[in-house]
Design a protein around this motif. Structure first.
Motif, PDB file in Angstrom:
ATOM      1  N   ASN A 138       5.063   5.842  -6.372  1.00  0.00           N
ATOM      2  CA  ASN A 138       4.490   5.797  -7.715  1.00  0.00           C
ATOM      3  C   ASN A 138       5.477   6.123  -8.827  1.00  0.00           C
ATOM      4  O   ASN A 138       5.098   6.161  -9.999  1.00  0.00           O
ATOM      5  CB  ASN A 138       3.270   6.729  -7.821  1.00  0.00           C
ATOM      6  CG  ASN A 138       3.630   8.199  -7.646  1.00  0.00           C
ATOM      7  OD1 ASN A 138       4.783   8.561  -7.440  1.00  0.00           O
ATOM      8  ND2 ASN A 138       2.628   9.063  -7.726  1.00  0.00           N
ATOM      9  N   GLU A 143       8.999   2.204  -7.224  1.00  0.00           N
ATOM     10  CA  GLU A 143       7.932   1.209  -7.198  1.00  0.00           C
ATOM     11  C   GLU A 143       8.514  -0.180  -7.444  1.00  0.00           C
ATOM     12  O   GLU A 143       8.172  -1.140  -6.747  1.00  0.00           O
ATOM     13  CB  GLU A 143       6.864   1.505  -8.241  1.00  0.00           C
ATOM     14  CG  GLU A 143       5.733   0.478  -8.226  1.00  0.00           C
ATOM     15  CD  GLU A 143       4.600   0.836  -9.155  1.00  0.00           C
ATOM     16  OE1 GLU A 143       3.434   0.760  -8.724  1.00  0.00           O
ATOM     17  OE2 GLU A 143       4.876   1.196 -10.321  1.00  0.00           O
ATOM     18  N   GLU A 182      -0.623   3.040  -5.431  1.00  0.00           N
ATOM     19  CA  GLU A 182       0.527   3.849  -5.835  1.00  0.00           C
ATOM     20  C   GLU A 182       0.330   5.294  -5.359  1.00  0.00           C
ATOM     21  O   GLU A 182      -0.670   5.934  -5.693  1.00  0.00           O
ATOM     22  CB  GLU A 182       0.691   3.809  -7.350  1.00  0.00           C
ATOM     23  CG  GLU A 182       0.963   2.396  -7.884  1.00  0.00           C
ATOM     24  CD  GLU A 182       0.804   2.296  -9.374  1.00  0.00           C
ATOM     25  OE1 GLU A 182       1.704   1.744 -10.032  1.00  0.00           O
ATOM     26  OE2 GLU A 182      -0.236   2.774  -9.890  1.00  0.00           O
TER      27      GLU A 182
END
Length: 273
Positions: A138, A143, A182
């Motif tokens: 996250n 990411e 996430e």
């Protein structure tokens, strides 16, 4: 489980603060020991090899402080509780400096820990079912890295020019209707029982007993890869003799051989500084 990780990380920071002195003016102890923060695998293992086999001959006193997350090693370095750290890549460091107001710089990049996709459900990313859930880190740079890996595997497409900070908003094609979840990077190995696949950073995968070369259903290529891990210091400390000694040892033939023999491709030695 999340609270236990935070507690361990906080304890690690507390020990670092207690264990480092200020007499040297650079965060090290009274005996001019270089205090280096690291995640356990592979950074901690590489540094332990250096400490046990190479440091004394080079006239370097090395102390290693292990952390379980990606934030505290940088804040501890910026605040002078560490002299250096080893665990992150350049895109992550750039974003951290920008978002946190820190002034940390790279010295050398000794190895690449390729990120991988792992699953208890399928053997290839192209076998993911319609509507499958895929967990990703996250934080912004990891990411983006995860999404680029999924795009390289052919299961999503990103808009042209999407960089290291790519987000789900940059996904232009998702034919399998994958659901992106996430999660904190350290939690991803534990998520494998709850999701169809997870994109996991190398250190957390190995720490959880996963082999990137054997268990990953998709693994990053080393070609043109910007995510080599780096030795970082506060700006202005690049010429600290202790830092220079450690940098040279991390790029030495002995460390290259150690990485090749221990990780068998799960971690790749650097091709340069």
């Amino acid at each position: 489980m999340r609270m236990s990780v935070i507690a361990v990380a906080a304890l690690a920071l507390g020990l670092t603060a207690c264990g480092s002195g200020t007499d040297s003016g650079k965060g090290g102890g009274k005996d001019d020991t270089l205090v280096v923060g690291a995640t356990a695998v592979p950074a901690g293992e590489v540094l332990t090899y250096v400490k046990d086999h190479l440091a004394a001959k080079a006239g370097l006193k090395l102390e290693i402080k292990e952390f379980t997350d990606y934030v505290l090693p940088n804040t501890a370095l910026q605040e002078g509780e560490l002299d250096a750290n080893l665990y992150q890549n350049q895109p992550y460091l750039d974003d951290f400096n920008k978002s946190k107001g820190t002034d940390l710089v790279s010295v050398v990049k000794p190895y690449l820990p390729p990120m991988g996709v792992y699953s208890h459900e399928v053997k290839k990313v192209t076998e993911l079912a319609d509507g499958a859930t895929v967990a990703v880190p996250n934080d912004i740079t990891n990411e983006g890295r995860a999404l680029k890996l999924l795009a390289a595997g052919g299961v999503i497409e990103l808009k042209a020019g999407a960089g290291t900070d790519a987000s789900p908003a940059d996904v232009t094609s998702n034919p399998r209707h994958l659901k992106i979840r996430e999660l904190e990077a350290a939690q991803l190995p534990r998520s494998l029982d709850d999701v169809d696949a997870a994109v996991i950073n190398n250190n957390y995968a190995q720490d959880a007993g996963l082999s990137p070369t054997k268990d990953a259903i998709l693994l990053e290529s080393a070609k043109d890869n910007p995510y080599a891990n780096l030795l970082a210091v506060r700006r202005g400390d690049e010429d600290d003799p202790r830092v220079k000694k450690l940098a040279a040892l991390l790029l030495s033939p002995e460390v290259r051989t150690f990485i090749q023999d221990k990780y068998h491709g799960s971690v790749l030695p650097a091709t340069g500084g």
